[in-house]
Design a protein around this motif. Sequence first.
Motif, PDB file in Angstrom:
ATOM      1  N   VAL A  42       0.903  -1.150   0.000  1.00 19.11           N
ATOM      2  CA  VAL A  42       0.000   0.000   0.000  1.00 19.11           C
ATOM      3  C   VAL A  42       0.940   1.197   0.000  1.00 19.11           C
ATOM      4  CG1 VAL A  42      -1.770   1.281   1.246  1.00 19.11           C
ATOM      5  CG2 VAL A  42      -1.802  -1.226   1.272  1.00 19.11           C
ATOM      6  N   CYS A  43       0.856   1.995  -1.076  1.00 19.22           N
ATOM      7  CA  CYS A  43       1.812   3.088  -1.271  1.00 19.22           C
ATOM      8  C   CYS A  43       1.100   4.399  -1.551  1.00 19.22           C
ATOM      9  CB  CYS A  43       2.716   2.794  -2.473  1.00 19.22           C
ATOM     10  SG  CYS A  43       3.623   1.273  -2.358  1.00 19.22           S
ATOM     11  N   LEU A  44       1.838   5.452  -1.293  1.00 12.89           N
ATOM     12  CA  LEU A  44       1.365   6.799  -1.586  1.00 12.89           C
ATOM     13  C   LEU A  44       2.318   7.418  -2.598  1.00 12.89           C
ATOM     14  CD1 LEU A  44      -0.974   8.471  -0.401  1.00 12.89           C
ATOM     15  CD2 LEU A  44       0.651   9.448   1.212  1.00 12.89           C
ATOM     16  N   LEU A  49      -3.323   7.085  -3.274  1.00  8.76           N
ATOM     17  CA  LEU A  49      -3.097   5.788  -2.648  1.00  8.76           C
ATOM     18  C   LEU A  49      -3.090   4.704  -3.718  1.00  8.76           C
ATOM     19  CD1 LEU A  49      -2.718   4.799   0.255  1.00  8.76           C
ATOM     20  CD2 LEU A  49      -5.186   4.416   0.361  1.00  8.76           C
ATOM     21  N   HIS A  50      -2.164   3.739  -3.585  1.00 10.60           N
ATOM     22  CA  HIS A  50      -2.017   2.650  -4.554  1.00 10.60           C
ATOM     23  C   HIS A  50      -1.962   1.318  -3.814  1.00 10.60           C
ATOM     24  CE1 HIS A  50      -0.888   5.592  -7.678  1.00 10.60           C
ATOM     25  NE2 HIS A  50      -0.304   6.214  -6.667  1.00 10.60           N
ATOM     26  N   LYS A  80     -12.850   1.580  -1.813  1.00 11.67           N
ATOM     27  CA  LYS A  80     -13.355   2.123  -0.543  1.00 11.67           C
ATOM     28  C   LYS A  80     -12.400   3.166   0.030  1.00 11.67           C
ATOM     29  CE  LYS A  80     -15.631  -2.218   0.530  1.00 11.67           C
ATOM     30  NZ  LYS A  80     -15.530  -3.457   1.293  1.00 11.67           N
ATOM     31  N   PHE A  81     -11.135   3.064  -0.361  1.00  8.01           N
ATOM     32  CA  PHE A  81     -10.108   4.000   0.113  1.00  8.01           C
ATOM     33  C   PHE A  81      -9.693   4.986  -0.983  1.00  8.01           C
ATOM     34  CE2 PHE A  81      -9.767   0.183   2.652  1.00  8.01           C
ATOM     35  CZ  PHE A  81      -9.693   0.685   3.934  1.00  8.01           C
ATOM     36  N   GLU A  82     -10.459   4.989  -2.085  1.00  7.86           N
ATOM     37  CA  GLU A  82     -10.148   5.812  -3.252  1.00  7.86           C
ATOM     38  C   GLU A  82      -8.727   5.544  -3.746  1.00  7.86           C
ATOM     39  OE1 GLU A  82     -11.162   9.922  -2.623  1.00  7.86           O
ATOM     40  OE2 GLU A  82     -13.122   9.388  -1.797  1.00  7.86           O
ATOM     41  N   ALA A  83      -8.346   4.266  -3.722  1.00 11.36           N
ATOM     42  CA  ALA A  83      -7.003   3.849  -4.143  1.00 11.36           C
ATOM     43  C   ALA A  83      -7.049   3.216  -5.526  1.00 11.36           C
ATOM     44  CB  ALA A  83      -6.425   2.854  -3.145  1.00 11.36           C
ATOM     45  N   ARG A  84      -5.942   3.318  -6.235  1.00 13.42           N
ATOM     46  CA  ARG A  84      -5.783   2.650  -7.524  1.00 13.42           C
ATOM     47  C   ARG A  84      -5.190   1.270  -7.257  1.00 13.42           C
ATOM     48  NH1 ARG A  84      -2.857   7.136 -11.165  1.00 13.42           N
ATOM     49  NH2 ARG A  84      -3.245   5.636 -12.821  1.00 13.42           N
ATOM     50  N   THR A  85      -5.541   0.304  -8.112  1.00 15.46           N
ATOM     51  CA  THR A  85      -5.108  -1.078  -7.920  1.00 15.46           C
ATOM     52  C   THR A  85      -4.206  -1.505  -9.068  1.00 15.46           C
ATOM     53  OG1 THR A  85      -7.237  -1.536  -6.876  1.00 15.46           O
ATOM     54  CG2 THR A  85      -5.919  -3.442  -7.528  1.00 15.46           C
ATOM     55  N   TYR A  86      -3.115  -2.195  -8.716  1.00 17.28           N
ATOM     56  CA  TYR A  86      -2.159  -2.666  -9.712  1.00 17.28           C
ATOM     57  C   TYR A  86      -1.790  -4.123  -9.454  1.00 17.28           C
ATOM     58  CZ  TYR A  86      -1.407   2.292 -10.573  1.00 17.28           C
ATOM     59  OH  TYR A  86      -1.590   3.611 -10.862  1.00 17.28           O
ATOM     60  N   TYR A  87      -1.416  -4.797 -10.540  1.00 20.88           N
ATOM     61  CA  TYR A  87      -0.889  -6.153 -10.468  1.00 20.88           C
ATOM     62  C   TYR A  87       0.554  -6.104 -10.950  1.00 20.88           C
ATOM     63  CZ  TYR A  87       0.108 -10.934 -11.858  1.00 20.88           C
ATOM     64  OH  TYR A  87       0.701 -12.163 -12.007  1.00 20.88           O
ATOM     65  N   ALA A  88       1.432  -6.792 -10.222  1.00 21.31           N
ATOM     66  CA  ALA A  88       2.840  -6.894 -10.607  1.00 21.31           C
ATOM     67  C   ALA A  88       3.220  -8.371 -10.649  1.00 21.31           C
ATOM     68  CB  ALA A  88       3.716  -6.142  -9.604  1.00 21.31           C
ATOM     69  N   GLY A  89       3.206  -8.946 -11.840  1.00 21.89           N
ATOM     70  CA  GLY A  89       3.615 -10.338 -12.028  1.00 21.89           C
ATOM     71  C   GLY A  89       5.098 -10.382 -12.353  1.00 21.89           C
ATOM     72  N   VAL A  90       5.844 -11.174 -11.594  1.00 20.04           N
ATOM     73  CA  VAL A  90       7.285 -11.258 -11.780  1.00 20.04           C
ATOM     74  C   VAL A  90       7.646 -12.684 -12.192  1.00 20.04           C
ATOM     75  CG1 VAL A  90       9.542 -10.941 -10.708  1.00 20.04           C
ATOM     76  CG2 VAL A  90       7.617  -9.497 -10.001  1.00 20.04           C
ATOM     77  N   GLY A  91       8.025 -12.840 -13.464  1.00 14.84           N
ATOM     78  CA  GLY A  91       8.464 -14.141 -13.952  1.00 14.84           C
ATOM     79  C   GLY A  91       9.854 -14.440 -13.436  1.00 14.84           C
TER      80      GLY A  91
END
Length: 118
Positions: A42-44, A49-50, A80-91
């Motif tokens: 969870v980052c700013l 918020l991310h 609910k927290f007005e945050a953006r959501t990301y996926y980080a897949g690491v091969g």
Amino acid sequence: MKPLSEQELHNLAMNIVGRELEDAGYEFMGINSKKGKNPQFVCLKEKNLHFIVVRPVAYPQNPAEFDPALLHKVREHALKFEARTYYAGVGLSNAADQNLPVYLNEEYIVQYEGLIEI
């Protein structure tokens, strides 16, 4: 030679993503390295918020492919927290032979294309 456990692979993927986030100017508000707990970061950044979900992905799977149901659930929580959501897949794969596991203290290959916004 000892293959990395699932938790060790997860931690390695988190370290790779965490370094990138730090270099990009993200401020860490929360870090959850326990496998199965989401999101991992969870980052700013720039007052936004991310929520970032990190997954290690074994060769030959595509690290850009994710579980839509899981990411939808995390995204609903993030909204609910007005945050953006990301996926980080690491091969992650063994540098000598991609069909072998990643071993402790052995070279490995990273396939990481960056954050994918959900």
